[in-house]
Each structure stands twice: as C-alpha cells, then as structure tokens.
Design a protein around this motif. Sequence first.
Motif, PDB file in Angstrom:
ATOM      1  N   THR A 100      -6.738   8.502  -4.167  1.00 56.91           N
ATOM      2  CA  THR A 100      -7.787   9.244  -5.081  1.00 56.91           C
ATOM      3  C   THR A 100      -7.030  10.488  -5.989  1.00 56.91           C
ATOM      4  OG1 THR A 100      -7.660  10.921  -3.226  1.00 56.91           O
ATOM      5  CG2 THR A 100      -9.230   8.989  -3.205  1.00 56.91           C
ATOM      6  N   GLN A 101      -5.850  10.605  -5.462  1.00 57.24           N
ATOM      7  CA  GLN A 101      -4.997  11.773  -6.516  1.00 57.24           C
ATOM      8  C   GLN A 101      -4.014  10.790  -7.394  1.00 57.24           C
ATOM      9  OE1 GLN A 101      -3.466  14.717  -3.837  1.00 57.24           O
ATOM     10  NE2 GLN A 101      -5.861  15.359  -3.259  1.00 57.24           N
ATOM     11  N   ALA A 102      -3.843  11.672  -8.442  1.00 61.28           N
ATOM     12  CA  ALA A 102      -2.409  11.064  -9.408  1.00 61.28           C
ATOM     13  C   ALA A 102      -1.396  11.296  -8.810  1.00 61.28           C
ATOM     14  CB  ALA A 102      -2.928  11.826 -10.701  1.00 61.28           C
ATOM     15  N   PRO A 103      -0.306  10.543  -8.821  1.00 53.01           N
ATOM     16  CA  PRO A 103       1.112  10.752  -8.453  1.00 53.01           C
ATOM     17  C   PRO A 103       1.632  11.621  -9.150  1.00 53.01           C
ATOM     18  CG  PRO A 103       1.077   8.646  -9.875  1.00 53.01           C
ATOM     19  CD  PRO A 103      -0.410   9.112  -9.396  1.00 53.01           C
ATOM     20  N   THR A 104       2.239  12.801  -8.483  1.00 53.27           N
ATOM     21  CA  THR A 104       2.840  13.976  -9.010  1.00 53.27           C
ATOM     22  C   THR A 104       4.512  13.829  -8.693  1.00 53.27           C
ATOM     23  OG1 THR A 104       2.538  15.472  -7.233  1.00 53.27           O
ATOM     24  CG2 THR A 104       0.815  15.391  -9.033  1.00 53.27           C
ATOM     25  N   SER A 105       5.362  14.585  -9.627  1.00 53.45           N
ATOM     26  CA  SER A 105       6.550  14.621  -9.254  1.00 53.45           C
ATOM     27  C   SER A 105       7.118  15.422  -8.068  1.00 53.45           C
ATOM     28  CB  SER A 105       7.509  15.205 -10.615  1.00 53.45           C
ATOM     29  OG  SER A 105       6.876  16.496 -10.655  1.00 53.45           O
ATOM     30  N   SER A 106       6.263  16.197  -7.616  1.00 54.04           N
ATOM     31  CA  SER A 106       6.479  16.992  -6.366  1.00 54.04           C
ATOM     32  C   SER A 106       6.395  16.257  -5.203  1.00 54.04           C
ATOM     33  CB  SER A 106       5.348  18.228  -6.235  1.00 54.04           C
ATOM     34  OG  SER A 106       4.236  17.826  -6.141  1.00 54.04           O
ATOM     35  N   ASP A 147       0.936  -1.359   0.106  1.00 55.84           N
ATOM     36  CA  ASP A 147      -0.172  -0.010   0.135  1.00 55.84           C
ATOM     37  C   ASP A 147       0.648   1.300   0.007  1.00 55.84           C
ATOM     38  OD1 ASP A 147       1.008   0.111   2.537  1.00 55.84           O
ATOM     39  OD2 ASP A 147      -0.807  -0.291   3.623  1.00 55.84           O
ATOM     40  N   TRP A 148       2.162   1.354   0.238  1.00 53.69           N
ATOM     41  CA  TRP A 148       2.861   2.337   0.039  1.00 53.69           C
ATOM     42  C   TRP A 148       3.304   2.620  -1.312  1.00 53.69           C
ATOM     43  CZ3 TRP A 148       7.794   0.954  -1.637  1.00 53.69           C
ATOM     44  CH2 TRP A 148       8.170  -0.551  -1.419  1.00 53.69           C
ATOM     45  N   ILE A 149       3.093   1.799  -2.456  1.00 54.30           N
ATOM     46  CA  ILE A 149       3.041   2.322  -3.653  1.00 54.30           C
ATOM     47  C   ILE A 149       1.846   2.598  -4.291  1.00 54.30           C
ATOM     48  CG2 ILE A 149       4.020   1.104  -5.914  1.00 54.30           C
ATOM     49  CD1 ILE A 149       5.718  -0.621  -4.323  1.00 54.30           C
ATOM     50  N   HIS A 150       1.939   3.700  -4.943  1.00 55.60           N
ATOM     51  CA  HIS A 150       0.640   4.195  -5.511  1.00 55.60           C
ATOM     52  C   HIS A 150       0.138   3.172  -6.493  1.00 55.60           C
ATOM     53  CE1 HIS A 150      -2.131   6.987  -7.557  1.00 55.60           C
ATOM     54  NE2 HIS A 150      -1.964   7.752  -6.330  1.00 55.60           N
ATOM     55  N   PRO A 151      -1.386   3.139  -6.536  1.00 60.33           N
ATOM     56  CA  PRO A 151      -2.053   1.938  -7.255  1.00 60.33           C
ATOM     57  C   PRO A 151      -1.841   2.212  -8.701  1.00 60.33           C
ATOM     58  CG  PRO A 151      -3.652   3.309  -5.987  1.00 60.33           C
ATOM     59  CD  PRO A 151      -2.315   3.547  -5.575  1.00 60.33           C
ATOM     60  N   GLN A 152      -1.512   3.721  -9.154  1.00 64.95           N
ATOM     61  CA  GLN A 152      -1.598   3.810 -10.497  1.00 64.95           C
ATOM     62  C   GLN A 152      -0.258   3.159 -11.082  1.00 64.95           C
ATOM     63  OE1 GLN A 152      -2.681   7.854 -11.948  1.00 64.95           O
ATOM     64  NE2 GLN A 152      -4.314   7.706 -10.569  1.00 64.95           N
ATOM     65  N   SER A 153       0.758   2.734 -10.384  1.00 58.90           N
ATOM     66  CA  SER A 153       1.853   2.216 -10.648  1.00 58.90           C
ATOM     67  C   SER A 153       1.724   0.935 -11.674  1.00 58.90           C
ATOM     68  CB  SER A 153       2.745   1.571  -9.572  1.00 58.90           C
ATOM     69  OG  SER A 153       2.988   2.763  -8.521  1.00 58.90           O
ATOM     70  N   THR A 154       2.733   0.945 -12.726  1.00 63.71           N
ATOM     71  CA  THR A 154       2.552  -0.070 -13.653  1.00 63.71           C
ATOM     72  C   THR A 154       3.732  -1.003 -13.627  1.00 63.71           C
ATOM     73  OG1 THR A 154       3.872   1.262 -15.403  1.00 63.71           O
ATOM     74  CG2 THR A 154       1.337   1.562 -15.226  1.00 63.71           C
ATOM     75  N   ALA A 155       3.834  -1.860 -14.444  1.00 60.96           N
ATOM     76  CA  ALA A 155       4.830  -3.040 -14.703  1.00 60.96           C
ATOM     77  C   ALA A 155       6.177  -2.263 -14.886  1.00 60.96           C
ATOM     78  CB  ALA A 155       4.549  -3.966 -15.758  1.00 60.96           C
ATOM     79  N   SER A 156       6.005  -1.078 -15.774  1.00 61.53           N
ATOM     80  CA  SER A 156       7.394  -0.388 -16.056  1.00 61.53           C
ATOM     81  C   SER A 156       7.891   0.786 -15.208  1.00 61.53           C
ATOM     82  CB  SER A 156       6.998   0.276 -17.569  1.00 61.53           C
ATOM     83  OG  SER A 156       6.023   1.158 -17.548  1.00 61.53           O
ATOM     84  N   GLU A 157       6.842   1.138 -14.243  1.00 62.85           N
ATOM     85  CA  GLU A 157       7.335   2.429 -13.596  1.00 62.85           C
ATOM     86  C   GLU A 157       6.221   2.112 -12.008  1.00 62.85           C
ATOM     87  OE1 GLU A 157       6.848   5.774 -15.530  1.00 62.85           O
ATOM     88  OE2 GLU A 157       4.702   5.804 -15.490  1.00 62.85           O
ATOM     89  N   VAL A 187       6.544   5.759  -5.827  1.00 60.77           N
ATOM     90  CA  VAL A 187       6.653   5.972  -4.244  1.00 60.77           C
ATOM     91  C   VAL A 187       6.636   7.259  -3.484  1.00 60.77           C
ATOM     92  CG1 VAL A 187       8.001   4.823  -2.529  1.00 60.77           C
ATOM     93  CG2 VAL A 187       7.915   3.834  -4.644  1.00 60.77           C
ATOM     94  N   PRO A 188       5.796   7.473  -2.519  1.00 61.14           N
ATOM     95  CA  PRO A 188       5.932   8.708  -1.945  1.00 61.14           C
ATOM     96  C   PRO A 188       7.142   9.156  -1.383  1.00 61.14           C
ATOM     97  CG  PRO A 188       4.714   7.413  -0.721  1.00 61.14           C
ATOM     98  CD  PRO A 188       4.729   6.830  -1.934  1.00 61.14           C
ATOM     99  N   LYS A 189       7.496  10.326  -1.522  1.00 58.38           N
ATOM    100  CA  LYS A 189       8.801  11.063  -0.844  1.00 58.38           C
ATOM    101  C   LYS A 189       8.449  11.068   0.524  1.00 58.38           C
ATOM    102  CE  LYS A 189       9.826  13.922  -4.747  1.00 58.38           C
ATOM    103  NZ  LYS A 189      10.161  15.182  -5.269  1.00 58.38           N
ATOM    104  N   THR A 190       9.651  11.124   1.120  1.00 55.93           N
ATOM    105  CA  THR A 190       9.699  10.947   2.590  1.00 55.93           C
ATOM    106  C   THR A 190       8.778  12.307   3.264  1.00 55.93           C
ATOM    107  OG1 THR A 190      11.976  10.201   2.804  1.00 55.93           O
ATOM    108  CG2 THR A 190      11.078  11.117   4.689  1.00 55.93           C
ATOM    109  N   GLY A 191       7.922  11.713   4.213  1.00 53.92           N
ATOM    110  CA  GLY A 191       6.896  12.883   4.738  1.00 53.92           C
ATOM    111  C   GLY A 191       5.672  12.820   4.279  1.00 53.92           C
ATOM    112  N   PHE A 192       5.372  11.964   3.171  1.00 53.69           N
ATOM    113  CA  PHE A 192       4.200  12.003   2.310  1.00 53.69           C
ATOM    114  C   PHE A 192       3.705  10.703   2.478  1.00 53.69           C
ATOM    115  CE2 PHE A 192       6.483  15.517   0.590  1.00 53.69           C
ATOM    116  CZ  PHE A 192       5.298  16.483   0.428  1.00 53.69           C
ATOM    117  N   LYS A 193       2.346  10.492   2.230  1.00 52.63           N
ATOM    118  CA  LYS A 193       1.558   9.118   2.099  1.00 52.63           C
ATOM    119  C   LYS A 193       0.875   8.912   0.748  1.00 52.63           C
ATOM    120  CE  LYS A 193       1.091   8.612   7.024  1.00 52.63           C
ATOM    121  NZ  LYS A 193       0.353   8.304   8.205  1.00 52.63           N
TER     122      LYS A 193
END
Length: 333
Positions: free
Chosen positions: A44-50, A21-31, A34-40
């Motif tokens: 419901t939201q798309a993973p962003t580079s920030s 559950d610490w890997i975003h569900p929109q992850s795929t086989a190619s990428e 993972v949330p940066k330190t301090g984030f969860k």
Amino acid sequence: MKKPKIHNWEATSTSPTDLPDWIHPQSTASEWFVPKTGFKVDPTQAPTSSTYVKVPFNYKFHNNSNATDLFWNLLSKDLKSSAIALIESSKSKRPNALVSFIRTAFEVIDHLLELRTPSTPPPQIITLSDITTGHIKSFLEAHDLVAMGINVSALNTELGSTVRNRDNIRSTIASMDIPSITRKILIQRLKDSDAAASEREFDSACDLDDNEQALSISTIQNKCTDLSYLHATKEHQAYQFEIGKHEITDIFNAVSEGFIKKNQTPLMPTNIAFHYISHAIKFHRDYAPSLRKYIQELDSHYTSNILSKYAKSTIRSNIQAAAKTECNTRPFR
C-alpha cells in the motif's frame, strides 16, 4: 523443519505479479525494490530509499546497448531467476548482495564485449553459458592497476587541485588504452581518495605509498563471491553459468598477487591512545574505591534490612512490579 520449495524462475516475466512477495509490486523490468533487513513489503506504500534497496537491471554496455533491450532478454531472465534463488535458497539473505551480484555479472559481460584485437571480433556473448574461465581471468586481471601499468600517484599529482568529479578525471585519463572496467575503477579511486581520508577520525598508521597503487584484495574477493553465486544458482538458469567455485578460486589465486591486503580501520595515534589510558587509570584511582564501598553498603543494607524482614516471594513480586512500572513509564526513544 522442512525447507520451502524453491521455484524455478526461468520463465520470470517483467510483470510484478510474477515476482515473489518479498519484492515490492511496484518493481519493474528495469529495477526491483527489495526491503532492507528488518523490514517487510507494504504494497500500500511506495518503496522509499530509507526502507528499500533498489536493484537495477538497466546496465548500459560498452556497445551502447542496454541490459533491458530485447537482445539481452535471455541473459536478464537468467540473472533475475538466479537473484530470486539466491535469496530464497538462503545462500545470501542480504538485499544489498543482489545489487553487487547483478552488477558484477553485467560488468563481466561488458568487459567481454571489449575483448578484441584488430583482427579478432569480440566474443559472442549472449547468455551466461557463453562465459569461459579465460573471460573471468581477463576480467579479474583488469582490476590490477599495477599490472595495467597505471601509476595512481602520478595521476593524482597531475590532477592537482582539480575538482575530483567524474568528468574531470575522465578527461585526464581519456588517452589511456585501458578496458572500461579499469577506467571505472580508476575514476572511483581518484574521485574518493581525498573524501575517504577526510572521513576518518584518525590518520592511518600505514604509509600512503603502501596503498595508493594497488586495489585491496577484498575488492577482487567480492567479485569472486558474486561469480560463485552465479554458479550456485545455475539450476534456475536456462543457459547455465558453468564455471564452478573451485575454478573461480584457482583463477583468483593466479591473479591475487597484484592486490594488497585490506587496510583495516586506521590505528589510533599513540599519544591519543595513551591519553585515553591515563584518564581511565585516573578515573579508577579516584573513584573506584568509593564506588566499590557504596555498592558494598547497598548490598549489606539489602541483606540486613530487606531479606530478614520480607518473604522471598514478596521481594520477588515487588521487583517484578517495579520493573513493569519502569518499562511502562520509560520514554520512547
């Protein structure tokens, strides 16, 4: 406190539902994301580079195959299992460590695919268990630019005022018979040499000739750390990486002479350092006596006019109320 059980992820599939559950569900086989330190993770939201680190698994090898191809399925599964175990076992909690960890493993495989002579085919590398100490030694040696007979300063002069993009540098070194990993290192070194220097507030106190030929030893140490992670998580691999930390250390010691100690943050020029010191002395000379006198007067006033007239409990409650008011009225930053 009892540590949570680490699952064996040998059968990890590409479906997001099988990932922790610490890997975003929109992850795929190619990428993975993972949330940066301090984030969860927020499903419901798309993973962003920030807020997320992207961990890629689509490395393109020297033989034009891709790590996501079915041929590399056994390798990819073991790498993903090790990546999950690396975080869940607390051997590393840094999301960025996964990126370096995965990239180093792919770079080793890519280097091995190039290891051949006119009469010898490349090693048959399909899984992590196929990697030997000789392969690791060859991989680390390929980072030694001096031993490879590469003169960085001469190439730098040859490029001259040429725009330092990858294509221009690649065309300059196209005729050099060097491994692809060495070529990538050289491109990065020539590409970033001017930019890195311009970003520094002060020029380095070291002579350029001391640093321009060899790579920093920290570069090779980081590669060895990534390889030791592979062995530390081998229980989660179906085809285990058998080269232990001590063996990796021995290989590192054997090849480390070709690398230089890391050039730390550039030293401040002497004239600027003296300028700062002199201003600090001037400030202390001109203002310190007045500040000390003012603080002493405040302390004397508090002792004679506050402590003597009010109970300690009253003073304490007023201080707490004042602190609470300040906290509530302080603007958000």
